[in-house]
Design an enzyme around this catalytic site. Structure first.
Site, PDB file in Angstrom:
ATOM      1  N   TYR A 143       0.822  -1.213   0.000  1.00 26.19           N
ATOM      2  CA  TYR A 143       0.000   0.000   0.000  1.00 26.19           C
ATOM      3  C   TYR A 143       0.861   1.271   0.000  1.00 26.19           C
ATOM      4  O   TYR A 143       0.460   2.296  -0.526  1.00 26.19           O
ATOM      5  CB  TYR A 143      -0.899   0.029   1.243  1.00 26.19           C
ATOM      6  CG  TYR A 143      -2.277  -0.543   1.029  1.00 26.19           C
ATOM      7  CD1 TYR A 143      -2.446  -1.854   0.585  1.00 26.19           C
ATOM      8  CD2 TYR A 143      -3.408   0.224   1.284  1.00 26.19           C
ATOM      9  CE1 TYR A 143      -3.715  -2.382   0.407  1.00 26.19           C
ATOM     10  CE2 TYR A 143      -4.678  -0.307   1.106  1.00 26.19           C
ATOM     11  CZ  TYR A 143      -4.828  -1.599   0.670  1.00 26.19           C
ATOM     12  OH  TYR A 143      -6.080  -2.110   0.497  1.00 26.19           O
ATOM     13  N   LYS A 194       2.465 -15.365   2.674  1.00 27.25           N
ATOM     14  CA  LYS A 194       2.665 -16.087   1.409  1.00 27.25           C
ATOM     15  C   LYS A 194       4.155 -16.409   1.334  1.00 27.25           C
ATOM     16  O   LYS A 194       4.858 -16.076   0.372  1.00 27.25           O
ATOM     17  CB  LYS A 194       2.180 -15.218   0.239  1.00 27.25           C
ATOM     18  CG  LYS A 194       2.164 -15.906  -1.112  1.00 27.25           C
ATOM     19  CD  LYS A 194       1.062 -16.940  -1.261  1.00 27.25           C
ATOM     20  CE  LYS A 194       1.200 -17.685  -2.589  1.00 27.25           C
ATOM     21  NZ  LYS A 194       0.297 -18.841  -2.681  1.00 27.25           N
ATOM     22  N   ASP A 226      -3.707 -17.960   0.476  1.00 27.52           N
ATOM     23  CA  ASP A 226      -4.708 -18.607  -0.388  1.00 27.52           C
ATOM     24  C   ASP A 226      -5.481 -19.663   0.403  1.00 27.52           C
ATOM     25  O   ASP A 226      -6.705 -19.768   0.299  1.00 27.52           O
ATOM     26  CB  ASP A 226      -4.061 -19.193  -1.657  1.00 27.52           C
ATOM     27  CG  ASP A 226      -2.813 -20.021  -1.385  1.00 27.52           C
ATOM     28  OD1 ASP A 226      -2.316 -20.038  -0.234  1.00 27.52           O
ATOM     29  OD2 ASP A 226      -2.331 -20.671  -2.337  1.00 27.52           O
ATOM     30  N   ASP A 250      -6.753  -6.566   3.911  1.00 27.68           N
ATOM     31  CA  ASP A 250      -7.840  -5.872   3.204  1.00 27.68           C
ATOM     32  C   ASP A 250      -8.794  -6.897   2.613  1.00 27.68           C
ATOM     33  O   ASP A 250     -10.016  -6.812   2.777  1.00 27.68           O
ATOM     34  CB  ASP A 250      -7.233  -4.991   2.101  1.00 27.68           C
ATOM     35  CG  ASP A 250      -8.300  -4.281   1.280  1.00 27.68           C
ATOM     36  OD1 ASP A 250      -9.252  -3.760   1.893  1.00 27.68           O
ATOM     37  OD2 ASP A 250      -8.184  -4.264   0.038  1.00 27.68           O
ATOM     38  N   ASP A 254     -12.747  -8.348   4.177  1.00 24.00           N
ATOM     39  CA  ASP A 254     -14.004  -8.270   3.422  1.00 24.00           C
ATOM     40  C   ASP A 254     -14.647  -9.649   3.337  1.00 24.00           C
ATOM     41  O   ASP A 254     -15.860  -9.798   3.474  1.00 24.00           O
ATOM     42  CB  ASP A 254     -13.760  -7.747   1.990  1.00 24.00           C
ATOM     43  CG  ASP A 254     -14.007  -6.241   1.877  1.00 24.00           C
ATOM     44  OD1 ASP A 254     -13.812  -5.539   2.880  1.00 24.00           O
ATOM     45  OD2 ASP A 254     -14.393  -5.774   0.783  1.00 24.00           O
TER      46      ASP A 254
HETATM   47  C1  IPM Z   1     -10.567  -0.640   3.602  1.00 27.41           C
HETATM   48  C2  IPM Z   1     -10.761  -0.040   2.249  1.00 27.41           C
HETATM   49  C3  IPM Z   1      -9.580   0.869   1.937  1.00 27.41           C
HETATM   50  C4  IPM Z   1      -8.361  -0.011   1.878  1.00 27.41           C
HETATM   51  C5  IPM Z   1      -9.733   1.716   0.665  1.00 27.41           C
HETATM   52  C6  IPM Z   1     -10.968   2.567   0.702  1.00 27.41           C
HETATM   53  C7  IPM Z   1      -8.531   2.557   0.408  1.00 27.41           C
HETATM   54  O1  IPM Z   1     -10.944  -1.038   1.294  1.00 27.41           O
HETATM   55  O2  IPM Z   1     -10.505   0.125   4.592  1.00 27.41           O
HETATM   56  O3  IPM Z   1     -10.480  -1.865   3.698  1.00 27.41           O
HETATM   57  O4  IPM Z   1      -8.038  -0.597   0.836  1.00 27.41           O
HETATM   58  O5  IPM Z   1      -7.693  -0.130   2.898  1.00 27.41           O
HETATM   59 MG    MG Z   2     -11.076  -2.983   2.104  1.00 25.33          MG
END
Ligand code: IPM
Ligand code: MG
Length: 360
Positions: A143, A194, A226, A250, A254
């Site tokens: 990042y 990884k 993975d 990240d 999700d």
């Molecule tokens: C998160 C989001 C952010 C990230 C974006 C909005 C930059 O997806 O907080 O997980 O990738 O960290």
């Molecule tokens: Mg995110």
């Protein structure tokens, strides 16, 4: 005398303003009940920041964030601004805040409320009782690594590149936080990397293994990313604390959010070394439903609970919010994202009302 809190409120874009408003109402109610006193200051961020002063993270907003005890953040993202140069896009606001405030530790709990076990796309028996804590490193990795860019090769072809990089000290500090968190839970840490392919994460694994020796009371395991993605769907309850780098975190967070039925339920904390923090729902700005009183404010309300717990030492008030959210869910009212048969349909504001009523 009760504790005084100076909070920065950064609503951001899309549904950000309406969901933070409900969390603010909850905080104000707790203040009225005498748990603490409160000064709230609001500032634009993301697309709203760009529109107000030409930058997604206006200087005054950053100053406010730095001076506050803690920050409650809504969401950023505005597709009408996606054609701007990268450094002016709304997402840069959250990345800039993380970096400027050195919020290196991102805590993303994924727990499933009994009422929502059926809302998950996985079978209820796979997810019911789920309680995992994803700890994501937040200020390093690909990042922020340099160099990065898009360059033109001699033959005229373009080439994109980013740099994945971690220092030992960065791995140690997030690792410690994960081990300490595990001590307050089921004492198990799974470190995700990884290491079979990437040097950066070989170092990650070596450092975690070493650090683990200082925490003999915590069981440390390692998993390739993975496989971790697969295991999260196959048997998510095998995990207690999961610690990983910025990019893997990240993605996995999700994925984990979906186990719980709705991304509209999950709060997060991003902490610095002194437990100052930024608190935000893990969902985005959802422009498609913005301003329609449809968004679920619970993730933001739960983020306010984390704020009280982690940055203000007010765990009793935090418990009270979390209990009120549980009561609200079991009372059978629901925003569209968590609607189940037999529920009463509620909007953003009605959901906030219900939590406030349950605080009494
Ligand atoms: C998160 C989001 C952010 C990230 C974006 C909005 C930059 O997806 O907080 O997980 O990738 O960290
Ligand atoms: Mg995110």
């Amino acid at each position: 005398m009760s504790k005084h809190l100076n909070l920065a409120i950064l609503p951001g874009d899309g549904i950000g303003p309406e969901i933070t408003q409900q969390a603010v109402r909850v905080l104000e109610r707790l203040a009225a009940q005498g748990h603490f006193s409160l000064t709230l200051e609001q500032a634009p961020v993301g697309g709203a920041g760009y529109r107000a002063s030409g930058h997604p993270l206006p200087e005054a907003t950053l100053r406010l964030a730095k001076s506050a005890d803690a920050i409650l953040f809504g969401a950023v993202g505005d597709f009408t601004l996606d054609s701007l140069a990268r450094e002016l896009r709304p997402e840069q606001a959250i990345l800039g805040l993380r970096k400027e405030l050195q919020l290196f530790a991102n805590l993303r709990p994924a727990i499933i409320y009994p009422e929502l076990a059926g809302a998950s796309t996985l079978k209820p028996e796979v997810v019911s009782g789920l309680d995992i804590m994803i700890i994501r490193e937040l200020t390093g990795d690909i990042y922020f690594g340099q160099p990065r860019g898009i360059r033109v090769l001699e033959n005229g072809e373009r080439e994109g590149f980013d740099t994945m990089v971690y220092r030992e000290s960065e791995i140690v500090r997030i690792g410690r936080l994960a081990f300490e968190a595990a001590r307050k839970r089921d004492r198990r840490v799974c470190s995700v990397d990884k290491a079979n392919v990437l040097e950066t994460t070989q170092l990650w694994r070596d450092v975690m293994t070493n650090l683990g020796k200082e925490y003999p009371d915590v069981a440390l395991s390692h998993m390739y990313v993975d496989n971790a993605a697969m295991q999260l769907l196959k048997d998510p309850k095998q995990f207690d604390v999961l610690v990983t780098g910025n990019m893997f975190g990240d993605i996995l967070s999700d994925e984990a959010s979906m186990l719980t039925g709705s991304i509209g339920m999950l709060p997060s904390a991003s902490l610095d070394a002194n437990n100052k923090g930024l608190y935000e729902p893990i969902h985005g700005s959802a422009p498609d439903i913005a301003g329609k009183n449809l968004a679920n404010p619970l993730a933001t309300i739960l983020s306010a609970a984390m704020l009280l717990r982690y940055s203000c030492g007010l765990s009793q008030a935090a418990d009270q919010i979390e209990l009120a959210v549980r009561k609200t869910l079991s009372s059978g009212i629901a925003t569209p994202d968590i609607y189940r048969e037999g529920c009463r349909r509620a909007g953003t504001v009605e959901m906030g009302d219900a939590v406030i009523a349950a605080l009494a």
